[in-house]
Design a protein around this motif. Structure first.
Motif, PDB file in Angstrom:
ATOM      1  N   ASP A 163       0.705  -1.104   0.101  1.00 22.81           N
ATOM      2  CA  ASP A 163      -0.073  -0.232   0.032  1.00 22.81           C
ATOM      3  C   ASP A 163       0.754   1.295   0.050  1.00 22.81           C
ATOM      4  O   ASP A 163       1.806   1.425   0.821  1.00 22.81           O
ATOM      5  CB  ASP A 163      -0.787  -0.055   1.097  1.00 22.81           C
ATOM      6  N   ASP A 190       3.587   1.122   2.848  1.00 27.20           N
ATOM      7  CA  ASP A 190       3.275   0.158   3.980  1.00 27.20           C
ATOM      8  C   ASP A 190       3.530  -1.340   3.214  1.00 27.20           C
ATOM      9  O   ASP A 190       2.732  -1.805   2.610  1.00 27.20           O
ATOM     10  CB  ASP A 190       1.707   0.178   4.375  1.00 27.20           C
ATOM     11  N   GLY A 193       0.565  -3.961   4.988  1.00 28.16           N
ATOM     12  CA  GLY A 193      -0.999  -3.743   5.116  1.00 28.16           C
ATOM     13  C   GLY A 193      -1.555  -2.484   4.279  1.00 28.16           C
ATOM     14  O   GLY A 193      -1.070  -2.489   3.169  1.00 28.16           O
ATOM     15  N   ARG A 194      -2.515  -2.135   4.905  1.00 27.41           N
ATOM     16  CA  ARG A 194      -3.279  -1.005   4.211  1.00 27.41           C
ATOM     17  C   ARG A 194      -3.356   0.272   5.005  1.00 27.41           C
ATOM     18  O   ARG A 194      -4.515   0.768   5.044  1.00 27.41           O
ATOM     19  CB  ARG A 194      -4.576  -1.730   3.674  1.00 27.41           C
ATOM     20  N   ARG A 195      -2.576   0.681   5.509  1.00 25.66           N
ATOM     21  CA  ARG A 195      -2.225   1.711   6.439  1.00 25.66           C
ATOM     22  C   ARG A 195      -1.680   2.886   5.781  1.00 25.66           C
ATOM     23  O   ARG A 195      -1.687   4.128   6.715  1.00 25.66           O
ATOM     24  CB  ARG A 195      -1.495   1.260   7.604  1.00 25.66           C
ATOM     25  N   ALA A 198      -3.978   6.090   6.039  1.00 21.97           N
ATOM     26  CA  ALA A 198      -4.305   6.782   7.450  1.00 21.97           C
ATOM     27  C   ALA A 198      -2.918   7.387   8.023  1.00 21.97           C
ATOM     28  O   ALA A 198      -3.178   8.437   8.576  1.00 21.97           O
ATOM     29  CB  ALA A 198      -4.788   5.624   8.316  1.00 21.97           C
ATOM     30  N   ILE A 199      -1.841   6.762   7.522  1.00 23.30           N
ATOM     31  CA  ILE A 199      -0.682   7.659   7.943  1.00 23.30           C
ATOM     32  C   ILE A 199      -0.445   9.144   7.313  1.00 23.30           C
ATOM     33  O   ILE A 199       0.002   9.885   8.151  1.00 23.30           O
ATOM     34  CB  ILE A 199       0.560   6.720   7.687  1.00 23.30           C
ATOM     35  N   LYS A 202      -4.734  11.567   7.166  1.00 23.15           N
ATOM     36  CA  LYS A 202      -5.478  11.622   8.299  1.00 23.15           C
ATOM     37  C   LYS A 202      -5.250  12.765   9.073  1.00 23.15           C
ATOM     38  O   LYS A 202      -4.045  13.209   9.206  1.00 23.15           O
ATOM     39  CB  LYS A 202      -5.285  10.446   9.606  1.00 23.15           C
ATOM     40  N   GLU A 348       0.465   5.574  15.413  1.00 22.05           N
ATOM     41  CA  GLU A 348      -0.897   5.651  15.803  1.00 22.05           C
ATOM     42  C   GLU A 348      -1.300   4.291  14.911  1.00 22.05           C
ATOM     43  O   GLU A 348      -2.116   3.518  15.657  1.00 22.05           O
ATOM     44  CB  GLU A 348      -1.679   6.530  15.314  1.00 22.05           C
ATOM     45  N   GLU A 349      -0.884   3.901  13.923  1.00 20.19           N
ATOM     46  CA  GLU A 349      -1.375   2.759  12.943  1.00 20.19           C
ATOM     47  C   GLU A 349      -0.849   1.434  13.393  1.00 20.19           C
ATOM     48  O   GLU A 349      -1.172   0.598  13.468  1.00 20.19           O
ATOM     49  CB  GLU A 349      -1.232   3.207  11.602  1.00 20.19           C
ATOM     50  N   LEU A 350       0.623   1.658  13.923  1.00 20.51           N
ATOM     51  CA  LEU A 350       1.341   0.325  14.094  1.00 20.51           C
ATOM     52  C   LEU A 350       1.127   0.090  15.786  1.00 20.51           C
ATOM     53  O   LEU A 350       1.261  -1.231  16.114  1.00 20.51           O
ATOM     54  CB  LEU A 350       2.746   0.414  14.064  1.00 20.51           C
TER      55      LEU A 350
END
Length: 359
Positions: A163, A190, A193-195, A198-199, A202, A348-350
């Motif tokens: 991603d 990423d 994953g698929r983050r 958001a990183i 957001k 935040e995501e990890l």
């Protein structure tokens, strides 16, 4: 605890952003003497690995996050525009090699997140094919050119189980008080994953600027103003001064652009340059003929990048770093607030938490 490795580390801005978010900077790769000495002062426990061309990704400590702002000289509009094939900017592929070697050695576990940063010209270089090569290298997938033939200032691609998002950030909008103009492309990949969205996309509130370095003794610049009566005379008028624009306009005989190179008092300062001093015009109302053109001091340059006062003042041996070396290092660096915004997203995501720190 999340860990970070910083390639083409410079003066350690990515490690500083990571530390402010509770992420541990584990190692760095850099070859310039002054930046290495500066980062060793601030990160005595961070290992320095040396020249990236001599490293193998499977032989260095694996980390969760790898950051790299590969050399921009061949991508920048101020350079010769050789693109990713240029001697400096082609080092991008050395970083990709290291990342894939680490992935192979760890069963595709490390790194999880890769962050690449470069000049806005990376979106245009090589008839816009260079940026396509960057995206393809980090996603391990074939990516078509946009139908418009141009890369947007923000976007997302997915391929090869990865991603990836990119976004053009201008440092002047990422702190209060306002920083200097500094437009940079940030790519977040990423690898597991698929983050990435958001990183990088957001919304988050601005982080407080860091306090001055403890051994430097200067207080941060404030936003308060005083009146001309309190000052005892006319207040100085400060105009950002675009030296490259002025020289180009003078050569072309373009009077309008020449006058416009002085900017407006409300304009941000232009991007700090590694190859020359960032200048501005200063005069008092009604006494314009006595005005001068001067330049940012290294401390003002640090403030323009959102860094602590004195960040580049001393090396690890306690000796002062020369003003010229400080200016060059700052001109090659990134703005801390932009880096911390992204690092907060990674945190935040990890791990599920953001740290708002003033240290």
């Amino acid at each position: 605890m999340l860990t970070l490795g910083s390639l083409f580390d410079g003066i350690g801005v990515f490690p500083l952003a990571a530390r402010r978010q509770g992420i541990v900077p584990l190692w760095a790769s850099e070859i310039e003497k002054a930046p290495i000495s500066i980062t060793k002062r601030h990160f005595p426990d961070m290992e320095h690995l040396g020249d990236i061309t001599q490293l193998h990704g499977g032989e260095v400590p694996p980390v969760d996050i790898i950051t790299f702002g590969s050399p921009c000289q061949n991508l920048s509009s101020a350079g010769r525009r050789e693109g990713l094939g240029g001697a400096k900017s082609s080092l991008f592929f050395q970083a990709v090699r290291m990342i894939e070697e680490m992935r192979d050695a760890t069963g595709s576990q490390f790194p999880t997140i890769v962050i690449w940063e470069n000049v806005m010209g990376a979106l245009l270089s090589g008839d816009r094919l260079d940026f396509r090569a960057v995206l393809q290298s980090l996603t391990d997938a074939e990516i078509p050119m946009p139908a418009s033939g141009r890369w947007a200032s923000a976007g997302m691609v997915r391929g090869g189980g990865r991603d990836l998002c990119w976004r053009l950030l201008d440092a002047q909008h990422w702190a209060d008080p306002r920083l200097a103009r500094r437009q940079r492309v940030f790519v977040v990949a990423d690898l597991g994953g698929r983050r990435a969205g958001a990183i990088l996309f957001k919304p988050r509130r601005l982080f407080p600027l860091p306090a001055p370095c403890g051994d430097f003794g200067l207080s941060p610049a404030g936003a308060d103003r005083i009146s001309a009566v309190e000052a005892g005379g006319p207040l100085p008028v400060v105009h950002p001064f675009q030296g490259y624009r002025m020289r180009g306009a003078a050569k072309a005989g373009d009077v309008g652009n020449f006058l416009g190179s002085f900017g407006k008092p409300t304009d941000p300062f232009p991007t700090l340059m590694a190859g020359g001093l960032t200048v501005f015009a200063l005069w008092r109302e009604g006494r314009e003929a006595e005005g001068v053109i001067t330049w940012l001091t290294p401390t003002e340059g640090e403030r323009a990048m959102g860094l602590p006062d004195g960040w580049t003042a001393y090396g690890c041996d306690g000796r002062p770093v020369s003003a010229r070396a400080r200016q060059k290092a700052l001109g090659n660096s990134i703005a801390l607030p932009c880096a911390e915004y992204i690092m907060a997203g990674v945190k935040e995501e990890l791990e599920g938490g953001i740290k708002y720190s003033d240290t």
